[in-house]
Design a protein around this motif. Structure first.
Motif, short mmCIF file in Angstrom:
data_model
loop_
_atom_site.label_atom_id
_atom_site.label_comp_id
_atom_site.label_asym_id
_atom_site.label_seq_id
_atom_site.Cartn_x
_atom_site.Cartn_y
_atom_site.Cartn_z
N ASP A 78 0.83 -0.83 0.07
CA ASP A 78 0.01 0.32 0.23
C ASP A 78 0.99 1.35 0.40
OD1 ASP A 78 -1.76 -1.44 0.04
OD2 ASP A 78 -2.63 -1.26 2.38
N ASP B 185 2.57 1.85 -3.70
CA ASP B 185 2.03 2.33 -4.71
C ASP B 185 1.14 3.70 -4.30
OD1 ASP B 185 -0.91 2.01 -6.49
OD2 ASP B 185 -1.50 2.41 -4.90
N HIS C 232 1.98 6.09 -6.78
CA HIS C 232 0.90 7.23 -7.56
C HIS C 232 1.95 8.87 -7.15
CE1 HIS C 232 -3.34 7.48 -9.32
NE2 HIS C 232 -2.88 8.20 -8.30
N ARG D 23 -3.82 1.97 -11.48
CA ARG D 23 -4.91 1.92 -9.92
C ARG D 23 -6.28 0.90 -10.65
NH1 ARG D 23 -4.15 6.47 -5.62
NH2 ARG D 23 -2.64 5.49 -4.80
N ARG E 197 -4.01 -3.47 -6.06
CA ARG E 197 -4.32 -1.96 -5.84
C ARG E 197 -3.79 -1.62 -7.28
NH1 ARG E 197 -4.45 0.96 -1.69
NH2 ARG E 197 -3.31 2.04 -2.19
N MET E 198 -2.57 -2.21 -8.19
CA MET E 198 -2.13 -2.05 -9.37
C MET E 198 -2.10 -2.62 -10.46
SD MET E 198 1.37 -0.49 -7.98
CE MET E 198 1.22 -1.52 -6.58
#
Length: 148
Positions: free
Chosen positions: A13, A16, A20, A68, A118-119
Motif C-alpha cells: 500500500d 503504491d 502514485h 490503479r 491495487r495496481m
C-alpha cells in the motif's frame, strides 16, 4: 500482534501511494466504443523475451503502463483493459503518443502488478504520434538573374 501478511500489505500500500504521488503522469485511457478517462499512470518501455510456435526466440518491445484499476471508470462503468483500448500520452514537446493495448505473446493484455490487486500492468504497442499544430510561415524569395 501484526502478522507478516499485514506488513506485506502495508508495504505494498505504501509503495503504491509513493508511486502514485511521485512517479505518475496524466494519461488518457480510451475505449473507442465507450469513451475516455484521464488517469495517473507510470509507464516505460520493456523488452520481453518470447519463443514463437516454431521455437524461434524473439525480443519484443512493448510499453507497459501501471495504474490503479479502480480509476478505469468510463461513463459510470468500471472497465477492465482489453486489446484494442488506447492510451494517449502528451509529451512536453507537444506531441501526443498513442499506444494500443495488446496481448504480449501468450499473456493477456493486462495483469495484476501486485498481490493485493491495487495496481494493474497493461501491455501496449506504440500506435501513432499526433504532432502539434504549428503556424506555417511562407517566405517569399526573389531570385535575380543577370545575363551579360
Amino acid at each position: 500482534m501484526a502478522t507478516v501478511q499485514d506488513f506485506m500489505q502495508w508495504g505494498s500500500d505504501w509503495l503504491d501511494e509513493v508511486r502514485h504521488a511521485e512517479l505518475t503522469q496524466d494519461v488518457v485511457y480510451e475505449r473507442p466504443s465507450l469513451g475516455e478517462v484521464t488517469i495517473r499512470a507510470t509507464f516505460g518501455k520493456n523488452l520481453h523475451e518470447v519463443t514463437d510456435q516454431f521455437g524461434v526466440h524473439l525480443t519484443i518491445e512493448s510499453w507497459d503502463f501501471v495504474f490503479r484499476p479502480a480509476d478505469l471508470v468510463i461513463l459510470g462503468n468500471l472497465i477492465s483493459p482489453i486489446a484494442g483500448d488506447r492510451i494517449k500520452v502528451s509529451a512536453y514537446t507537444g506531441e501526443t503518443y498513442i499506444y494500443e493495448v495488446n496481448r504480449l505473446a501468450s499473456e493477456p493484455p493486462a495483469r495484476d502488478s501486485d498481490r493485493y490487486k491495487r495496481m494493474i500492468r497493461v501491455h501496449s504497442d506504440q500506435f501513432d504520434v499526433v504532432l502539434p499544430i504549428t503556424e506555417t510561415f511562407i517566405f517569399e524569395t526573389q531570385f535575380e538573374t543577370q545575363f551579360e
